[in-house]
Design a protein around this motif. Sequence first.
Motif, PDB file in Angstrom:
ATOM      1  N   ALA A  59       0.808  -1.223   0.000  1.00  0.00           N
ATOM      2  CA  ALA A  59       0.000   0.000   0.000  1.00  0.00           C
ATOM      3  C   ALA A  59       0.840   1.271   0.000  1.00  0.00           C
ATOM      4  O   ALA A  59       0.556   2.225  -0.737  1.00  0.00           O
ATOM      5  CB  ALA A  59      -0.948  -0.005   1.197  1.00  0.00           C
ATOM      6  N   LYS A  60       1.908   1.308   0.815  1.00  0.00           N
ATOM      7  CA  LYS A  60       2.716   2.523   0.914  1.00  0.00           C
ATOM      8  C   LYS A  60       3.453   2.798  -0.392  1.00  0.00           C
ATOM      9  O   LYS A  60       3.478   3.938  -0.882  1.00  0.00           O
ATOM     10  CB  LYS A  60       3.710   2.394   2.066  1.00  0.00           C
ATOM     11  N   VAL A  61       4.041   1.750  -0.979  1.00  0.00           N
ATOM     12  CA  VAL A  61       4.767   1.914  -2.239  1.00  0.00           C
ATOM     13  C   VAL A  61       3.803   2.298  -3.356  1.00  0.00           C
ATOM     14  O   VAL A  61       4.107   3.122  -4.218  1.00  0.00           O
ATOM     15  CB  VAL A  61       5.537   0.627  -2.592  1.00  0.00           C
ATOM     16  N   ARG A  62       2.617   1.714  -3.351  1.00  0.00           N
ATOM     17  CA  ARG A  62       1.611   2.049  -4.356  1.00  0.00           C
ATOM     18  C   ARG A  62       1.271   3.535  -4.305  1.00  0.00           C
ATOM     19  O   ARG A  62       1.186   4.198  -5.335  1.00  0.00           O
ATOM     20  CB  ARG A  62       0.332   1.234  -4.119  1.00  0.00           C
ATOM     21  N   ALA A  63       1.063   4.043  -3.096  1.00  0.00           N
ATOM     22  CA  ALA A  63       0.708   5.458  -2.949  1.00  0.00           C
ATOM     23  C   ALA A  63       1.823   6.354  -3.473  1.00  0.00           C
ATOM     24  O   ALA A  63       1.572   7.350  -4.167  1.00  0.00           O
ATOM     25  CB  ALA A  63       0.406   5.766  -1.486  1.00  0.00           C
ATOM     26  N   GLU A  64       3.066   6.002  -3.148  1.00  0.00           N
ATOM     27  CA  GLU A  64       4.209   6.800  -3.610  1.00  0.00           C
ATOM     28  C   GLU A  64       4.345   6.743  -5.124  1.00  0.00           C
ATOM     29  O   GLU A  64       4.591   7.762  -5.778  1.00  0.00           O
ATOM     30  CB  GLU A  64       5.491   6.296  -2.953  1.00  0.00           C
ATOM     31  N   LEU A  65       4.171   5.540  -5.687  1.00  0.00           N
ATOM     32  CA  LEU A  65       4.344   5.375  -7.125  1.00  0.00           C
ATOM     33  C   LEU A  65       3.213   6.055  -7.902  1.00  0.00           C
ATOM     34  O   LEU A  65       3.428   6.565  -9.000  1.00  0.00           O
ATOM     35  CB  LEU A  65       4.406   3.880  -7.469  1.00  0.00           C
ATOM     36  N   ARG A  66       2.014   6.085  -7.323  1.00  0.00           N
ATOM     37  CA  ARG A  66       0.905   6.785  -7.968  1.00  0.00           C
ATOM     38  C   ARG A  66       1.230   8.268  -8.127  1.00  0.00           C
ATOM     39  O   ARG A  66       1.023   8.847  -9.199  1.00  0.00           O
ATOM     40  CB  ARG A  66      -0.386   6.626  -7.147  1.00  0.00           C
ATOM     41  N   GLN A  67       1.714   8.884  -7.064  1.00  0.00           N
ATOM     42  CA  GLN A  67       2.069  10.303  -7.133  1.00  0.00           C
ATOM     43  C   GLN A  67       3.182  10.532  -8.154  1.00  0.00           C
ATOM     44  O   GLN A  67       3.145  11.495  -8.937  1.00  0.00           O
ATOM     45  CB  GLN A  67       2.508  10.801  -5.756  1.00  0.00           C
ATOM     46  N   TRP A  68       4.149   9.623  -8.156  1.00  0.00           N
ATOM     47  CA  TRP A  68       5.283   9.779  -9.058  1.00  0.00           C
ATOM     48  C   TRP A  68       4.859   9.648 -10.518  1.00  0.00           C
ATOM     49  O   TRP A  68       5.281  10.432 -11.373  1.00  0.00           O
ATOM     50  CB  TRP A  68       6.348   8.736  -8.714  1.00  0.00           C
ATOM     51  N   ILE A  69       3.993   8.672 -10.826  1.00  0.00           N
ATOM     52  CA  ILE A  69       3.611   8.459 -12.227  1.00  0.00           C
ATOM     53  C   ILE A  69       2.744   9.613 -12.727  1.00  0.00           C
ATOM     54  O   ILE A  69       2.783   9.976 -13.897  1.00  0.00           O
ATOM     55  CB  ILE A  69       2.905   7.094 -12.408  1.00  0.00           C
ATOM     56  N   ARG A  70       1.968  10.232 -11.815  1.00  0.00           N
ATOM     57  CA  ARG A  70       1.193  11.403 -12.215  1.00  0.00           C
ATOM     58  C   ARG A  70       2.134  12.560 -12.563  1.00  0.00           C
ATOM     59  O   ARG A  70       1.939  13.258 -13.555  1.00  0.00           O
ATOM     60  CB  ARG A  70       0.248  11.806 -11.087  1.00  0.00           C
ATOM     61  N   GLN A  71       3.178  12.749 -11.749  1.00  0.00           N
ATOM     62  CA  GLN A  71       4.160  13.807 -12.028  1.00  0.00           C
ATOM     63  C   GLN A  71       4.905  13.522 -13.329  1.00  0.00           C
ATOM     64  O   GLN A  71       5.162  14.436 -14.125  1.00  0.00           O
ATOM     65  CB  GLN A  71       5.146  13.912 -10.863  1.00  0.00           C
ATOM     66  N   LEU A  72       5.224  12.241 -13.549  1.00  0.00           N
ATOM     67  CA  LEU A  72       5.919  11.854 -14.779  1.00  0.00           C
ATOM     68  C   LEU A  72       5.052  12.142 -15.994  1.00  0.00           C
ATOM     69  O   LEU A  72       5.527  12.642 -17.015  1.00  0.00           O
ATOM     70  CB  LEU A  72       6.281  10.371 -14.728  1.00  0.00           C
ATOM     71  N   HIS A  73       3.775  11.864 -15.884  1.00  0.00           N
ATOM     72  CA  HIS A  73       2.869  12.117 -16.998  1.00  0.00           C
ATOM     73  C   HIS A  73       2.770  13.615 -17.291  1.00  0.00           C
ATOM     74  O   HIS A  73       2.690  14.033 -18.450  1.00  0.00           O
ATOM     75  CB  HIS A  73       1.479  11.552 -16.702  1.00  0.00           C
ATOM     76  N   GLU A  74       2.758  14.423 -16.231  1.00  0.00           N
ATOM     77  CA  GLU A  74       2.717  15.875 -16.436  1.00  0.00           C
ATOM     78  C   GLU A  74       3.942  16.348 -17.216  1.00  0.00           C
ATOM     79  O   GLU A  74       3.873  17.318 -17.971  1.00  0.00           O
ATOM     80  CB  GLU A  74       2.668  16.593 -15.079  1.00  0.00           C
ATOM     81  N   GLU A  75       5.047  15.650 -17.060  1.00  0.00           N
ATOM     82  CA  GLU A  75       6.276  16.024 -17.758  1.00  0.00           C
ATOM     83  C   GLU A  75       6.287  15.531 -19.202  1.00  0.00           C
ATOM     84  O   GLU A  75       6.721  16.247 -20.107  1.00  0.00           O
ATOM     85  CB  GLU A  75       7.488  15.458 -17.013  1.00  0.00           C
ATOM     86  N   LEU A  76       5.781  14.294 -19.434  1.00  0.00           N
ATOM     87  CA  LEU A  76       5.894  13.682 -20.753  1.00  0.00           C
ATOM     88  C   LEU A  76       4.685  13.937 -21.653  1.00  0.00           C
ATOM     89  O   LEU A  76       4.813  14.003 -22.871  1.00  0.00           O
ATOM     90  CB  LEU A  76       6.076  12.162 -20.609  1.00  0.00           C
TER      91      LEU A  76
END
Length: 350
Positions: free
Chosen positions: A171-188
């Motif tokens: 659960a904790k890693v999922r939450a962190e990775l969700r935020q990260w992939i959203r930020q990555l999408h904003e960049e790409l």
Amino acid sequence: MSIQIRNVTKTFGSFRALDDVSADIPTGELVALLGPSGSGKTTLLRLIAGLEDLDPGRGSIRYYEEDITGTPVRRRRVGFVFQHYALFRHMSVFENIAFGLKVLPRGKRPEKAKIRERVHELLRLVQLDGLAGRFPAQLSGGQRQRVALARALAVEPRVLLLDEPFGALDAKVRAELRQWIRQLHEELHITSVFVTHDQDEALEIADRVVVMSRGRIEQIGTPAEVYHTPRTEFVMNFLGQVNTFHGRAIGRQVEFADIRVASADDRQREGEVQVFVRPHEFELSDVANGKPSMTATVLRIHAAGSVARLDLQLSDGKLITAEVPQDRFAALRASHGDRVYVTPRRVHVF
């Protein structure tokens, strides 16, 4: 539109996995295919990727106005990320990411220096710079999924597809990775489609949500649209917790649990209906305040977190759940066994 899906039907023997599905995936958006197991979301993703074939004559799929219905997966320029990473265990992180570039046809294959430059650029992008020489077994689950994503991005795909990309993580890693992939999408800003059965996941990171059930699309909209203005009873039930009542519609109002209130959509109706109220859409008071209200007894209080959740029993024995902000809960001063008055601020009627 990046992807146009028109009247797609897919059967496996006598089982109809998709039934006349149509949808548009706007260019540059991160779109979630959301639904329970068996809803058809993974089948639709695999059809978009070319990993499954459409039933002959039963629909079409287009990328950027080009009909790719019969185009082999290798020619679609799709990046695909699997739930369980699918990394090559005998290859290093660098070799895994470089793999797609190295197997390109000779005329399209970059030079070794360009491949090396591209891999290190992606390692920086997915925040794994310095781990190029490690093997998958030496990485955490979150790191492996980032490698899988970098490998998918290496070939500069037109479309990025992800099949429950966080499903194998805690659960904790999922939450962190969700935020990260959203930020990555904003960049790409690459057009991306991901499959999930996790409502919170879809509502948190997607630009648009496609809610599916039994091989059909129930609703397409922004997270706010599908949550606050669900078009079907299924969407209402599937997205978040909800209290359900049996009622009777009278014009723009509805009667249930001995009260009469206006429906949220202000539509004219007559006859038997199902009434839905989300826990946070109740107002609680320790005294009757003149508003249409149900009398309830407090059974349990869950006060940990940003809101307090109260399990209540109405006078007819029905159990409901209400959520109130912590400051309102403190002012209410409710405890086990107390009587409270429950007023729905917003009711959804189907």
